[in-house]
Design an enzyme around this catalytic site. Sequence first.
Site, mmCIF file in Angstrom:
data_model
loop_
_atom_site.group_PDB
_atom_site.id
_atom_site.type_symbol
_atom_site.label_atom_id
_atom_site.label_comp_id
_atom_site.label_asym_id
_atom_site.label_seq_id
_atom_site.Cartn_x
_atom_site.Cartn_y
_atom_site.Cartn_z
ATOM 1 N N ARG A 119 0.832 -1.217 0.000
ATOM 2 C CA ARG A 119 0.000 0.000 0.000
ATOM 3 C C ARG A 119 0.862 1.261 0.000
ATOM 4 N NH1 ARG A 119 -2.495 0.473 6.160
ATOM 5 N NH2 ARG A 119 -0.820 -0.634 7.211
ATOM 6 N N SER A 156 -5.196 4.692 5.933
ATOM 7 C CA SER A 156 -4.961 3.268 5.777
ATOM 8 C C SER A 156 -4.674 2.874 4.327
ATOM 9 C CB SER A 156 -6.185 2.522 6.296
ATOM 10 O OG SER A 156 -5.971 1.154 6.243
ATOM 11 N N GLU A 208 -19.278 3.844 -0.325
ATOM 12 C CA GLU A 208 -18.457 3.282 -1.398
ATOM 13 C C GLU A 208 -19.157 3.326 -2.755
ATOM 14 O OE1 GLU A 208 -19.139 1.814 1.516
ATOM 15 O OE2 GLU A 208 -17.221 2.124 2.528
ATOM 16 N N PHE A 216 -14.868 -3.891 0.576
ATOM 17 C CA PHE A 216 -15.892 -2.849 0.476
ATOM 18 C C PHE A 216 -16.035 -2.326 -0.954
ATOM 19 C CE2 PHE A 216 -14.191 -1.977 4.948
ATOM 20 C CZ PHE A 216 -14.987 -2.969 5.491
ATOM 21 N N HIS A 264 -5.976 -4.054 1.615
ATOM 22 C CA HIS A 264 -6.270 -5.153 2.540
ATOM 23 C C HIS A 264 -6.699 -6.433 1.834
ATOM 24 C CE1 HIS A 264 -5.490 -2.259 5.509
ATOM 25 N NE2 HIS A 264 -6.195 -2.770 6.492
ATOM 26 N N ASP A 266 -7.708 -7.966 12.205
ATOM 27 C CA ASP A 266 -9.059 -7.465 11.920
ATOM 28 C C ASP A 266 -10.020 -8.604 11.564
ATOM 29 O OD1 ASP A 266 -8.862 -4.832 12.516
ATOM 30 O OD2 ASP A 266 -8.494 -4.144 10.474
ATOM 31 N N ARG A 296 -1.802 -5.058 3.455
ATOM 32 C CA ARG A 296 -1.642 -4.183 4.606
ATOM 33 C C ARG A 296 -0.241 -4.264 5.195
ATOM 34 N NH1 ARG A 296 -1.706 -3.958 10.023
ATOM 35 N NH2 ARG A 296 -2.824 -2.196 10.924
#
Lengths: 288, 314
Positions: free
Chosen positions: B8, B35, B56, B81, B107, B115, B165
Amino acid sequence: MEEKKRPDIKKLEKEATEIRKDIIKMLGEAGSGHPGGSLSSVEILTGLYYYKMRHEPKKPDWPDRDRFILSKGHICPALYTVMARCGYFPKEELMTLRKLHSRLQGHPHMLYLPGLETSCGSLGQGLSIANGIALGARLDRKDYRVYCLLGDGETDEGQVWEAAMTASHYKLDNLCAIIDRNRLQIDGFTEDVMKLESVKERWASFGWHVIEIDGHSIKEVMDAYDEAERTKGKPTMIIAHTIKGKGVSFMEDKAEWHGVAPKGEQIELALKELNMKPTKEQLEEAEA
Amino acid sequence: MTEMKATRDGYGEALVELGKTNPKVVVLGADLTDSTRTLWFAEKFPDRFFEIGIAEQDMLNTAAGLSLTGKIPFVSTYGVFVAGRAWDQIRTTICYANLNVKIGGAHGGVSVGPDGATHQALEEITLMRVLPNMKVIVPCDAIETYKATMLAAEIKGPAYIRFGREKIPVITKKDTPFKLGKAATFREGKDVSLIACGYMVCESLKAAEKLEKKGVSARVINLHTVKPIDKEAIIKAAKETGAIIACEEHQIMGGFGSAVAEVVVENYPVPMRFIGIQDRFGESGTPEELIKEFNLDSNDIVKAAEEVLEHKHG
Ligand SMILES: Cc1ncc(C[n+]2csc(CCOP(=O)(O)OP(=O)(O)O)c2C)c(N)n1
Ligand SMILES: [Mg+2]
């Protein structure tokens, strides 16, 4: 803002009747499609394409054109008819609606037909797209305006309210949306399917300037578009009260005519009614 | 020691570079700007950054609208998402009309860690590659993610870039060739091919070393572009090594391995094995634990290689 010269209202009313006839004919020929919401939005579209919008049918890519984003894609018969009558493509092509290899897909596809701004048919998406275009116009310091037509049932979609927030958050006063408030969706009356009232307060509370009009009055439609353009600092929502199936008595106010094409005698009957349709003025004369 | 860096970060750095070099690039965020590393762009180019909030679907279509005005929008949020919740928006508004919207799916994979399942995207490769006009890139490290992001701005039409991540080894160099749709052979071999994407390229390289010690010569192919897929490299691997293992940090069903298998089966069938998530949801845990728990580590690849070689020599 300089207001454009208004076209003759009687002429536009006649044109609206011609548009309705074309819609019936093309749906009849196609054998399927959506008459109800097409017929209810005729004046809304007429006010845009014949009066308010700056557009060049022969130059559909003109960068400074105003944009019309259809969100309720199923009423494309009305949009196609208006576009053809304005000169975007030959009128004869209307009869290819929904046929194999036609540029007039059952729901609009922008890559097939110049003049369409988007591909649509999945409800709830158009207002977000309109926001994006309005933001792009602002970045480019262009003064074109963005119009977006939604169905009332369509506003059940959560995304519409996401977009409602985005438009007011970014103070998109170059955006004007219209809800075709024909009070019907597929499963019945909007208030029975999923209560929408009070539509006006809801949009106002989301930070929009709201105008309520008779969506079949060409004059009120044109006035509303002008008022929207004068409104600064917030987006405008026009709630256009209409009758689903407007102009064809047996279709009017009937959920059953949402997505069924007329056939045979029904076509003839509908056209006959529309042919006999008196103008407002004739009605007033008769009354006097 | 190998440098460790999250993919990322490569995305975030590339966006900043694009901000400087390409005025058409705009970025949209959905309350995950730190993030997804889009914050770096937002801070430098606030006029070209649009916060859309936790919305989104709205974000994807707002990006579509911006693309219609000639902008090159990058939208970013977690893969679950964006690919899941906004799939219809991506399909009907963006891909159908071939709009120039770039999607950064963060992610990806179980290596997201603690998570847990809700935030570990394991299905996006499948969901994105079935869409006409969509290009799907799964870079293997931060440098490759940087290149993929820069490239995405150049190509026309929608593209999905998947990144992770956690910090992972940087295994490529600035001058390692990177071309859309062109696989890169990272290690030559003649007995079996390990075809991988994303973090699994790293595990495959480790596996190849272990296999070498056992006298097995494994080819490692970094197939970073899942779509358009490099058929030639896959067919060549099938012909020259006679066995293939596809490795992904993603559901096997319909995903990367399936894409490889589609090419193999039709052109040059050879025995195959699949390393990937086997029809399960993710779990909480440390990335290292989860890579083991889900049988994605180099030892699992070694085992699969031994199995497939047995089959090959049948
Ligand atoms: C996302 C999505 N869900 C369902 C449909 C099916 N559908 C097509 S039209 C319609 C009803 C729309 O009602 P409304 O917005 O009031 O349109 P109008 O009355 O103007 O025809 C539905 C549910 C769709 N096209 N898209
Ligand atoms: Mg309705």
